[in-house]
Design a protein around this motif. Structure first.
Motif, PDB file in Angstrom:
ATOM      1  N   GLN A   1       0.862  -1.168   0.000  1.00 37.03           N
ATOM      2  CA  GLN A   1       0.000   0.000   0.000  1.00 37.03           C
ATOM      3  C   GLN A   1       0.902   1.222   0.000  1.00 37.03           C
ATOM      4  OE1 GLN A   1      -2.343  -0.198   3.667  1.00 37.03           O
ATOM      5  NE2 GLN A   1      -1.070   1.402   4.583  1.00 37.03           N
TER       6      GLN A   1
ATOM      7  N   MET B   1      -3.879  -1.849  -0.311  1.00 37.75           N
ATOM      8  CA  MET B   1      -3.005  -2.998  -0.547  1.00 37.75           C
ATOM      9  C   MET B   1      -3.367  -3.696  -1.860  1.00 37.75           C
ATOM     10  SD  MET B   1      -0.401  -4.399   1.015  1.00 37.75           S
ATOM     11  CE  MET B   1      -0.583  -3.893   2.736  1.00 37.75           C
TER      12      MET B   1
ATOM     13  N   GLU C   1       3.819  -5.770   2.055  1.00 39.68           N
ATOM     14  CA  GLU C   1       3.325  -7.012   2.671  1.00 39.68           C
ATOM     15  C   GLU C   1       4.126  -8.203   2.180  1.00 39.68           C
ATOM     16  OE1 GLU C   1      -0.622  -9.213   1.751  1.00 39.68           O
ATOM     17  OE2 GLU C   1      -1.067  -7.908   3.483  1.00 39.68           O
TER      18      GLU C   1
END
Length: 219
Positions: A9, A22, A78
């Protein structure tokens, strides 16, 4: 150039704020320092970017791109799916059909584009500060200096102004008028040229390329 494909993100904080939730994205980190974030659509346009001068700080899963103005692009990672670096080398530049040299050649062949009765004196007419793209004579035999650009901007008008100042010192040529010719002329450049008595001419490249030459031919 560094290519990173990651699930991330992105949050921008500066004059405004923006947020990219994201998702999988491509991050381009270039040698000039710029960083841009791309999706798999929008053609070449990035979703967000930071232009140089700026710097990238990598702190585990948080990457922060910051510039001198204090603007920040915070990339929260992530998962990194791909990370590679490539040396592209020196860029030779884009070669376009219809660049200035070709426009000069076409206009010299079709000198009547300047007006009825115009004749070509020579291309690359020499002066002490560089060659004028085209030197011509109008129907009355007066000298006309032509500066040709693909995109007509203020710098081109200034260049032609310097040529005219020098050429008009030559009693064999004076008075010399100027024509600023380009495929596209910006409004500011047109205003400056006309204020200095320089005529502006928009060139139709396709028409020049498709018409018959004005030069004399045996057959």
């Amino acid at each position: 150039m560094r290519l990173v494909i990651a699930r991330c993100q992105v949050d921008y904080a500066g004059r405004l704020t923006s947020h990219l939730p994201m998702a999988n994205r491509l991050l381009l980190i270039k040698a000039d320092g710029s960083v841009s974030i791309h999706s798999d659509d929008r053609a070449y346009k990035p979703l967000n970017w930071m232009s140089p001068p700026c710097w990238l700080i990598e702190d585990r899963n948080i990457w922060t791109v910051q510039n001198k103005a204090g603007e920040k692009l915070v990339i929260s990672l992530e998962e990194i799916l791909h990370d590679s670096a490539h040396e592209l080398g020196a860029e030779p530049g884009l070669v376009k059909d219809g660049v200035e040299a070709h426009l000069q050649e076409l206009l010299a062949e079709h000198i009547g584009t300047l007006g009825e009765g115009y004749s070509l004196v020579r291309r690359e007419f020499p002066t002490a500060i560089g060659p004028v793209d085209i030197m011509a004579r109008d129907a009355d035999g007066a000298s006309v200096a032509v500066e040709i650009k693909r995109r007509g901007e203020i710098d081109g008008v200034e260049q032609l102004t310097r040529y005219l100042e020098l050429l008009n010192r030559d009693p064999l040529l004076a008075p010399v008028r100027g024509v600023f010719a380009a495929q596209q002329i910006k409004p500011q450049a047109r205003t400056l040229a006309e204020d200095r008595g320089i005529r502006c001419l928009t060139l139709d490249y396709d028409k020049l390329r498709g018409t018959d030459s004005d030069e004399f031919r045996l057959f």
